[in-house]
Design a protein around this motif. Structure first.
Motif, PDB file in Angstrom:
ATOM      1  N   ASN A 159       0.804  -1.002   0.085  1.00 53.77           N
ATOM      2  CA  ASN A 159       0.014   0.070  -0.115  1.00 53.77           C
ATOM      3  C   ASN A 159       1.021   1.178  -0.075  1.00 53.77           C
ATOM      4  OD1 ASN A 159      -2.579  -1.330  -0.047  1.00 53.77           O
ATOM      5  ND2 ASN A 159      -2.629  -1.349   2.310  1.00 53.77           N
ATOM      6  N   TYR A 160       1.902   1.397   0.917  1.00 57.25           N
ATOM      7  CA  TYR A 160       2.644   2.574   1.097  1.00 57.25           C
ATOM      8  C   TYR A 160       3.574   2.745  -0.363  1.00 57.25           C
ATOM      9  CZ  TYR A 160       1.613   2.365   6.050  1.00 57.25           C
ATOM     10  OH  TYR A 160       0.946   2.373   7.270  1.00 57.25           O
ATOM     11  N   ILE A 161       3.884   1.759  -0.905  1.00 54.35           N
ATOM     12  CA  ILE A 161       4.604   1.918  -2.066  1.00 54.35           C
ATOM     13  C   ILE A 161       3.807   2.280  -3.355  1.00 54.35           C
ATOM     14  CG2 ILE A 161       5.903   0.660  -3.983  1.00 54.35           C
ATOM     15  CD1 ILE A 161       6.859  -1.520  -1.854  1.00 54.35           C
ATOM     16  N   LYS A 162       2.448   1.753  -3.421  1.00 58.19           N
ATOM     17  CA  LYS A 162       1.667   2.333  -4.267  1.00 58.19           C
ATOM     18  C   LYS A 162       1.361   3.674  -4.021  1.00 58.19           C
ATOM     19  CE  LYS A 162      -1.437  -1.277  -4.865  1.00 58.19           C
ATOM     20  NZ  LYS A 162      -2.643  -1.591  -4.517  1.00 58.19           N
ATOM     21  N   ILE A 163       1.121   4.139  -2.680  1.00 58.39           N
ATOM     22  CA  ILE A 163       0.566   5.442  -2.487  1.00 58.39           C
ATOM     23  C   ILE A 163       1.971   6.615  -3.198  1.00 58.39           C
ATOM     24  CG2 ILE A 163       0.464   7.363  -0.682  1.00 58.39           C
ATOM     25  CD1 ILE A 163      -0.784   4.891   0.996  1.00 58.39           C
ATOM     26  N   PHE A 164       3.184   6.247  -2.755  1.00 57.45           N
ATOM     27  CA  PHE A 164       4.103   6.983  -3.369  1.00 57.45           C
ATOM     28  C   PHE A 164       4.351   7.169  -4.782  1.00 57.45           C
ATOM     29  CE2 PHE A 164       6.007   6.336   1.045  1.00 57.45           C
ATOM     30  CZ  PHE A 164       6.103   7.758   1.430  1.00 57.45           C
ATOM     31  N   GLN A 165       3.493   6.216  -5.440  1.00 56.69           N
ATOM     32  CA  GLN A 165       3.549   6.306  -7.169  1.00 56.69           C
ATOM     33  C   GLN A 165       2.131   6.905  -7.398  1.00 56.69           C
ATOM     34  OE1 GLN A 165       3.842   2.183  -7.460  1.00 56.69           O
ATOM     35  NE2 GLN A 165       6.395   2.193  -7.430  1.00 56.69           N
ATOM     36  N   ASP A 166       1.331   7.289  -6.500  1.00 54.65           N
ATOM     37  CA  ASP A 166      -0.075   7.404  -6.788  1.00 54.65           C
ATOM     38  C   ASP A 166      -0.163   9.112  -7.120  1.00 54.65           C
ATOM     39  OD1 ASP A 166      -2.837   8.025  -6.949  1.00 54.65           O
ATOM     40  OD2 ASP A 166      -3.071   6.817  -5.231  1.00 54.65           O
ATOM     41  N   GLU A 167      -0.544   9.314  -8.265  1.00 56.43           N
ATOM     42  CA  GLU A 167      -0.590  10.815  -8.683  1.00 56.43           C
ATOM     43  C   GLU A 167      -1.539  11.551  -7.883  1.00 56.43           C
ATOM     44  OE1 GLU A 167      -0.652  13.546 -12.614  1.00 56.43           O
ATOM     45  OE2 GLU A 167      -0.796  11.463 -12.696  1.00 56.43           O
ATOM     46  N   ARG A 168      -2.742  11.018  -7.652  1.00 60.55           N
ATOM     47  CA  ARG A 168      -3.914  11.454  -7.108  1.00 60.55           C
ATOM     48  C   ARG A 168      -3.552  11.944  -5.441  1.00 60.55           C
ATOM     49  NH1 ARG A 168      -9.678   8.440  -6.164  1.00 60.55           N
ATOM     50  NH2 ARG A 168     -10.854  10.087  -5.063  1.00 60.55           N
ATOM     51  N   PHE A 169      -2.773  11.018  -4.751  1.00 60.80           N
ATOM     52  CA  PHE A 169      -2.325  11.313  -3.690  1.00 60.80           C
ATOM     53  C   PHE A 169      -1.278  12.506  -3.457  1.00 60.80           C
ATOM     54  CE2 PHE A 169       0.524  10.664   0.123  1.00 60.80           C
ATOM     55  CZ  PHE A 169      -0.490  10.747   0.970  1.00 60.80           C
ATOM     56  N   ARG A 170      -0.558  12.290  -4.359  1.00 62.07           N
ATOM     57  CA  ARG A 170       0.442  13.620  -4.576  1.00 62.07           C
ATOM     58  C   ARG A 170      -0.210  14.796  -4.899  1.00 62.07           C
ATOM     59  NH1 ARG A 170       4.438  10.787  -7.458  1.00 62.07           N
ATOM     60  NH2 ARG A 170       3.441  11.570  -9.642  1.00 62.07           N
ATOM     61  N   ASN A 171      -1.173  14.769  -5.686  1.00 62.84           N
ATOM     62  CA  ASN A 171      -1.974  16.074  -5.886  1.00 62.84           C
ATOM     63  C   ASN A 171      -2.517  16.689  -4.548  1.00 62.84           C
ATOM     64  OD1 ASN A 171      -1.163  16.269  -8.715  1.00 62.84           O
ATOM     65  ND2 ASN A 171      -3.109  15.173  -9.335  1.00 62.84           N
ATOM     66  N   ALA A 172      -3.302  15.700  -3.852  1.00 62.25           N
ATOM     67  CA  ALA A 172      -3.973  15.962  -2.658  1.00 62.25           C
ATOM     68  C   ALA A 172      -2.701  16.769  -1.812  1.00 62.25           C
ATOM     69  CB  ALA A 172      -4.447  14.837  -1.812  1.00 62.25           C
ATOM     70  N   LEU A 173      -1.587  16.095  -1.730  1.00 61.79           N
ATOM     71  CA  LEU A 173      -0.767  16.393  -0.852  1.00 61.79           C
ATOM     72  C   LEU A 173      -0.280  18.048  -1.146  1.00 61.79           C
ATOM     73  CD1 LEU A 173       0.542  15.225   1.517  1.00 61.79           C
ATOM     74  CD2 LEU A 173       2.469  14.501   0.205  1.00 61.79           C
ATOM     75  N   VAL A 174      -0.158  18.181  -2.495  1.00 62.76           N
ATOM     76  CA  VAL A 174       0.298  19.615  -2.951  1.00 62.76           C
ATOM     77  C   VAL A 174      -0.861  20.463  -2.732  1.00 62.76           C
ATOM     78  CG1 VAL A 174       0.562  20.931  -5.099  1.00 62.76           C
ATOM     79  CG2 VAL A 174       1.606  18.781  -4.770  1.00 62.76           C
ATOM     80  N   PHE A 175      -2.138  20.071  -2.797  1.00 64.13           N
ATOM     81  CA  PHE A 175      -3.207  20.967  -2.336  1.00 64.13           C
ATOM     82  C   PHE A 175      -2.950  21.257  -1.036  1.00 64.13           C
ATOM     83  CE2 PHE A 175      -7.361  21.613  -0.350  1.00 64.13           C
ATOM     84  CZ  PHE A 175      -7.923  22.260  -1.156  1.00 64.13           C
ATOM     85  N   ASN A 176      -2.866  20.281   0.036  1.00 60.87           N
ATOM     86  CA  ASN A 176      -2.865  20.525   1.238  1.00 60.87           C
ATOM     87  C   ASN A 176      -1.615  21.645   1.692  1.00 60.87           C
ATOM     88  OD1 ASN A 176      -4.382  18.159   1.718  1.00 60.87           O
ATOM     89  ND2 ASN A 176      -4.436  18.976   3.880  1.00 60.87           N
ATOM     90  N   PHE A 177      -0.481  21.426   0.870  1.00 59.93           N
ATOM     91  CA  PHE A 177       0.665  22.410   1.483  1.00 59.93           C
ATOM     92  C   PHE A 177       0.432  23.657   0.957  1.00 59.93           C
ATOM     93  CE2 PHE A 177       3.450  18.633   2.048  1.00 59.93           C
ATOM     94  CZ  PHE A 177       3.972  18.794   3.426  1.00 59.93           C
ATOM     95  N   LYS A 178      -0.145  23.990  -0.215  1.00 63.63           N
ATOM     96  CA  LYS A 178      -0.797  25.226  -0.734  1.00 63.63           C
ATOM     97  C   LYS A 178      -1.482  25.941  -0.047  1.00 63.63           C
ATOM     98  CE  LYS A 178      -1.742  26.356  -5.400  1.00 63.63           C
ATOM     99  NZ  LYS A 178      -2.002  25.789  -6.543  1.00 63.63           N
ATOM    100  N   TYR A 179      -2.539  25.240   0.576  1.00 58.69           N
ATOM    101  CA  TYR A 179      -3.556  25.761   1.216  1.00 58.69           C
ATOM    102  C   TYR A 179      -3.036  26.137   2.591  1.00 58.69           C
ATOM    103  CZ  TYR A 179      -8.394  25.785   3.347  1.00 58.69           C
ATOM    104  OH  TYR A 179      -9.651  25.849   3.921  1.00 58.69           O
TER     105      TYR A 179
END
Lengths: 293, 279
Positions: free
Chosen positions: A57-77
Motif C-alpha cells: 500500500n505504502y509503495i503504491k501511495i508514493f506512486q499515486d498521482e492523486r495522493f501527490r496532488n492532494a498533498l500539494v493542495f494541502n501544502f499550498k492551502y
C-alpha cells in the motif's frame, strides 16, 4: 496515622487516573493500532477476508498521482491559510486594541463566526458564491466574476480559503488582542522618548510579546490546514475535477466510497508522519524567534 | 502635523474595523433575509429585504424535517460530554500534576496522553468506524465517549500545567482539618482551578456542539440520532432545490448558539484567553 493517610491519598489519585486512561486506550490507542495493522492489508472495508500484503500500500501511495496532488493542495492551502490568518488577525487585533469608539461592539462582531459550525458556514457561503459572484460580474463586467468560483478548478481553492479565513481569524483575533494587552505601556513610552518610529516599536516591543500567542496561532493553522475536511465536504466535496481534494477528503473517499480501506489507512499514516514533522519544524522555527529569554 | 497624522491613522482604523465588520455580518444578513423569503422573491433579488414575513420555511423545517429532535440530540451530546469532561479530565489532571515528580507512572501517562494531540483525526477516523461498529457503539453514547476521549488530550495538557502552579498549602491545611482526599479535592482544589476549567469547557463546548466529522463517521446511518451539523449537511442534499428552506434551517440552528454567545460573551472570551495568554 499520617502514613496510612498518604497511602490512602495515593490510592485515590491512582483511581483518579483510571477512567480517562482506560477510555484513551480503548477509543484511541486500539483504533490506532488496528489502523496500523490494516494498512498492511488489502481489506476493502466490507469483505469478509483480506490478505496481508506487506508495505505494498505504502509503495503504491508514493506512486499515486492523486495522493501527490492532494498533498500539494494541502501544502499550498496550509501555507496561504497560515500567512493570511496571521496578517489579517494581527491587523484587526491592532486596530481593535486602539482606543476607538464602539470597540467592544466591534470585538463581539469579530468573534461571531467562531461560534458557528464549519458546515453551516460552508453551506451559507456556498449559496453566497453562487448568487454574489455573478451579480458582481454583471455589475462590473469583470471576467473573474462571471460564475461562482466554486465551479472553477482554478479558483475553488481560493473560495474555500476565503470561507476558512472568514471563520478562522475569529479566535486568533481574540487571542492577539489579549496578547497586545499584556505589553507594558511604559515600554512604548520609553521607546517614544528615545525617538523610535511606530514600525520600530512594533518590531521590537509588540512582536516579542506576541510570540507565544503567534506560536499557538501558527501551529493551530498548520494542523488545521493539513487536515482540512469540513469546509471542503460542505462546499465542493473535492471537486471540480478533484481540484480541491485534500488528503483528508481523499482518505474519506477511498475508505467510505471506493472500497480501499487498507489503502486509505496507509494514506492516513503517511499524513500523520507529515504532520508530526511539520509541527516539530514549525515549533522549532517559531521558538527560535522568541526574544528576551 | 502630528495631530493631522493622528486623525489620519484614526480614520484608517475605523475604515478597517467597519469594512471587516461588514464582511463578517454579510452572511448573517443573507441568512436572515433569505429565511423569510419565498423562492420567487429570492429569485427576483437575492439581497433585498423581504417584503413580508414569510414563515412557511420555518414551519416546514420544524414540522417535516423534525428540527427539534436534532436539536435535542445536540443538547444531549454536548451537555453529557461537557459534564464528563469536567469531572474526568480534571480528576486525572490533578492526579498527574500532584504526583508527576514523585512517581514515574504519572509522568508516563502524561506524555502518553498528550502525544495524542499530534495525531490527526484522519488517522483513526477509518479504523474508528469499524471499531465502534464492532462494539455496537455507533450511537450517541459512543459519540459522547469519543468526544470525552479526544477532549482529554488537550485538556490534560492545559490543566496539568495550570495545576502545577497552584500551591499545595491549602490542600494540606484541609487534610490537617480532617478532610479526606476526595473532600479536599472537591471543596478546595476544584474552586481554585476555575479559570482553566472554564477555558477547557468553552473550547470543548464550541467544538462538540459544532463537530461534524465524528458524528458523520459514527451516526450517519441512523437519522434519528443526527446532531444539528449532520442534519444540516443532509438537509442540504434533501432540499437542495429549495434554498430558502435551507437558510431557515441554518438560521434556527444558529439561534441557540447566538443566544448563548450574547449571554455569556464575556465569560467565553475570558475563558478562551485565560488559558492562552499567561500574565
Amino acid at each position: 496515622m499520617k502514613k496510612t493517610k498518604l497511602v490512602q491519598r495515593n490510592q485515590v489519585l491512582f483511581l483518579f487516573t483510571l477512567p480517562i486512561l482506560i477510555m484513551y486506550c480503548v477509543f484511541f490507542i486500539v483504533p490506532l493500532l488496528m489502523g496500523m495493522k490494516n494498512s498492511f492489508t488489502d481489506w476493502s472495508g466490507t469483505s469478509a477476508d483480506y490478505n496481508f500484503i506487506g508495505i505494498q500500500n505504502y509503495i503504491k501511495i508514493f506512486q499515486d498521482e492523486r495522493f501527490r496532488n492532494a498533498l500539494v493542495f494541502n501544502f499550498k492551502y496550509t501555507f496561504l491559510l497560515t500567512v493570511a490568518t496571521v496578517v489579517i488577525s494581527l491587523i484587526v487585533a491592532i486596530v481593535l486594541n486602539q482606543k476607538i469608539k464602539a470597540r467592544g461592539f466591534f470585538r463581539s462582531i469579530y468573534f461571531l463566526p467562531a461560534i458557528l459550525s464549519l458546515v453551516t458556514v460552508g453551506l451559507i457561503w456556498n449559496e453566497l458564491f453562487y448568487r454574489m459572484i455573478p451579480a458582481i460580474g454583471e455589475a462590473t463586467g469583470w471576467g473573474l466574476f462571471q460564475s461562482s468560483w466554486l465551479g472553477s478548478p482554478k479558483l475553488a481553492m481560493y473560495a474555500i480559503l476565503i470561507v476558512n479565513l472568514w471563520q478562522g481569524c475569529a479566535t486568533p483575533i481574540v487571542l492577539l488582542i489579549a496578547g497586545l494587552q499584556s505589553v507594558p505601556v511604559d515600554l512604548y513610552e520609553a521607546a517614544s522618548i528615545d525617538g523610535a518610529s511606530a514600525w520600530e516599536k512594533f518590531k521590537s516591543i509588540t512582536i516579542p510579546y506576541l510570540i507565544p500567542v503567534l506560536n499557538m496561532v501558527i501551529v493551530t493553522c498548520v494542523k488545521g490546514g493539513l487536515t482540512t475536511f469540513d469546509y471542503i465536504k460542505a462546499m465542493t466535496d473535492g471537486g471540480p475535477m478533484q481540484s480541491t481534494e485534500s488528503v483528508g477528503i481523499l482518505i474519506y473517499n477511498h475508505a467510505m466510497q471506493e472500497g480501499k480501506f487498507g489503502y486509505s489507512v496507509a494514506e492516513s499514516m503517511i499524513l500523520f508522519v507529515i504532520i508530526a514533522l511539520v509541527s516539530v519544524v514549525t515549533m522549532r522555527m517559531s521558538n527560535s524567534k522568541k526574544v528576551g529569554d | 502635523m502630528a495631530k493631522s497624522k493622528h486623525i489620519a491613522s484614526r480614520t484608517v482604523s475605523y475604515l478597517i474595523a467597519a469594512a471587516g465588520a461588514l464582511i463578517i455580518l454579510l452572511p448573517f444578513y443573507v441568512t436572515l433575509i433569505t429565511a423569510f423569503k419565498t423562492p420567487q422573491e429570492s429569485a427576483q433579488n437575492f439581497f433585498s429585504f423581504p417584503k413580508s414575513l414569510y414563515l412557511e420555511n420555518f414551519k416546514t423545517v420544524f414540522a417535516k424535517a423534525g428540527y427539534f429532535k436534532y436539536f435535542m440530540n445536540s443538547v444531549v451530546v454536548t451537555v453529557s460530554s461537557l459534564i464528563l469532561i469536567y469531572i474526568l479530565v480534571t480528576m486525572i489532571s490533578y492526579a498527574i500534576a500532584r504526583n508527576m515528580k514523585r512517581h514515574v507512572y504519572y509522568k508516563f501517562i502524561f506524555g502518553f496522553i498528550v502525544l495524542g494531540m499530534f495525531v490527526p483525526f484522519q488517522v483513526i477516523m477509518v479504523p474508528l468506524v469499524q471499531f465502534m461498529g464492532g462494539l455496537g457503539m455507533s450511537n450517541k453514547f459512543g459519540l459522547i465517549l469519543l468526544h470525552v476521549t479526544y477532549a482529554a488530550m488537550q485538556g490534560v495538557f492545559l490543566l496539568v500545567n495550570y495545576i502545577q502552579n497552584v500551591p499545595v498549602d491549602l490542600e494540606e491545611a484541609a487534610y490537617i482539618d480532617g478532610c479526606t482526599t476526595i473532600q479536599a479535592y472537591v471543596k478546595v482544589v476544584l474552586p481554585l482551578l476555575k479559570p482553566m476549567t472554564s477555558t477547557v469547557i468553552v473550547l470543548n463546548a464550541l467544538w462538540v456542539w459544532n463537530d461534524f466529522q465524528m458524528p458523520l463517521m459514527i451516526l450517519n446511518k441512523l437519522p434519528d440520532t443526527w446532531t444539528l451539523p449532520l442534519f444540516q449537511y443532509n438537509f442540504k442534499s434533501q432540499y437542495s432545490f429549495d434554498y430558502n428552506m435551507a437558510f431557515a434551517s441554518y438560521l434556527i440552528a444558529m439561534v441557540p448558539v447566538l443566544i448563548a454567545y450574547i449571554l455569556a460573551q464575556k465569560n467565553i472570551v475570558k475563558g478562551l484567553t485565560a488559558g492562552a495568554v499567561k500574565s
